[in-house]
Every structure is written in C-alpha cells, then in structure tokens.
Design an enzyme around this catalytic site. Structure first.
Site, PDB file in Angstrom:
ATOM      1  N   ARG A 170      12.676  -3.927  15.146  1.00 44.87           N
ATOM      2  CA  ARG A 170      12.932  -2.974  16.232  1.00 44.87           C
ATOM      3  C   ARG A 170      13.152  -3.664  17.573  1.00 44.87           C
ATOM      4  NH1 ARG A 170       9.337  -0.601  12.691  1.00 44.87           N
ATOM      5  NH2 ARG A 170       7.599  -1.407  13.908  1.00 44.87           N
ATOM      6  N   GLU A 224      -3.932  -9.435  10.545  1.00 46.98           N
ATOM      7  CA  GLU A 224      -5.257  -8.898  10.285  1.00 46.98           C
ATOM      8  C   GLU A 224      -5.731  -9.244   8.879  1.00 46.98           C
ATOM      9  OE1 GLU A 224      -7.611  -4.620  10.555  1.00 46.98           O
ATOM     10  OE2 GLU A 224      -5.503  -4.747  11.104  1.00 46.98           O
TER      11      GLU A 224
END
Length: 174
Positions: free
Chosen positions: A62, A99
C-alpha cells in the site's frame, strides 16, 4: 470533502476480526475510492516533504499507492521496497523481526546512493518494524531518510519508538 486530516477518518472503515480474531483492520479502500479525499490526502502528505528530497520510497504494497501519487505530485522518482524475490536486478536485503517471526525486505542496489535524500511512505505505522527496516535498508545504500510519512498511525502500538531519530509524520491517529 473534509478540510482537515482528522475528518478523513470518515473514509477509513473498521473491519473487525480481520485478518484474524481480535484485530480491527483499518480499511483505506473507501478513501482511495473517493478521488477528492485521495487527492487531499496526497496534498497533505506533499506539504510535509522538504524541498531537498530526491525520491520517494514506497513500501510494498500500500505504500506504493501513496508513494506513487506523492512522487508524481512532487515530480520525483519512486523507489520500491519489496518482499523477497520480486525485484529483477541485484538487491540489498534486510531481515527484521515481526511480532511472531521474521520477514525480509529488498531494494535494488542501484536505486539510491550516497547523497540522496528520501522520504519513506506507507499507509500504516503499527509496531514500526517494517518502517525501521526500510530506514536501515535505505542507509545500506548510503542515502539519508528525511522523514517517514504515513496515512495512519496506531498510537497504542508505539511504532514511533522504532523510528527513534527519524522524523515520522502521520495524518490520522488511532
């Protein structure tokens, strides 16, 4: 069309439990679908870019949307930072921690060099790992990052801390 960035939130749709339960995804497609809102977003981003910037660096995927529009508006080139195996020529790469696990980004070796000043653009600043890795990747080529620009920043994830020492600007904060 709204006159201030804070009002652009009406063009960001919350999608609960996407891509997995417990996540509220910030969907930018309504903003992209509204020509006036998208143009105003790019104009606001352009106002944050210094006159001594040589190129815009867009992060897959994006970041390509905002980066290409911003580069065109400013008359600058667009350098793409991609996932592994997507760029056809020799690349510099960097592995960074997510993460849960690791990821890798790549940039063409000849995309930038010493003396170039760039602005890194992406749609979202969350934990900051991808943006921080891109700052390091640009540095591997000898270029300097003037700023990182984002449409959205998820303040509660404190991604700005990962960009310590680099100017970071976001139009919308959640």
């Amino acid at each position: 069309m709204a006159d201030s960035a804070g009002q652009w939130q009406e063009y960001i749709r919350d999608v609960p439990d996407f891509p997995k339960p417990g996540i509220v995804f910030k969907d930018i497609t309504p903003l992209l679908a509204n020509g006036e809102a998208f143009a105003a977003t790019i104009a606001e981003m352009a106002a944050l870019v210094g006159s001594d910037v040589d190129a815009i660096v867009g992060i897959e995927s994006r970041g390509f949307i905002f980066g290409a529009a911003l580069a065109q508006k400013l008359g600058l080139g667009l350098i793409t930072v991609r996932k592994p195996g997507k760029l056809p020529a020799d690349v510099h790469s960097i592995e960074y921690e997510l993460e849960y696990g690791f990821d890798r980004l790549e940039i063409h070796r000849d995309a930038l060099s010493a003396g170039h000043r760039v602005v890194i653009v992406d749609d979202l600043l969350a934990t900051g790992g991808t943006a921080a890795a891109t700052v390091k990747l640009v540095g591997q080529l000898g270029a300097t990052v003037d700023a990182c620009l984002f449409l959205i920043e998820l303040d509660f994830l404190e991604g700005r801390k990962a960009l310590s020492g680099t100017r970071a600007e976001s139009l919308l904060h959640y």
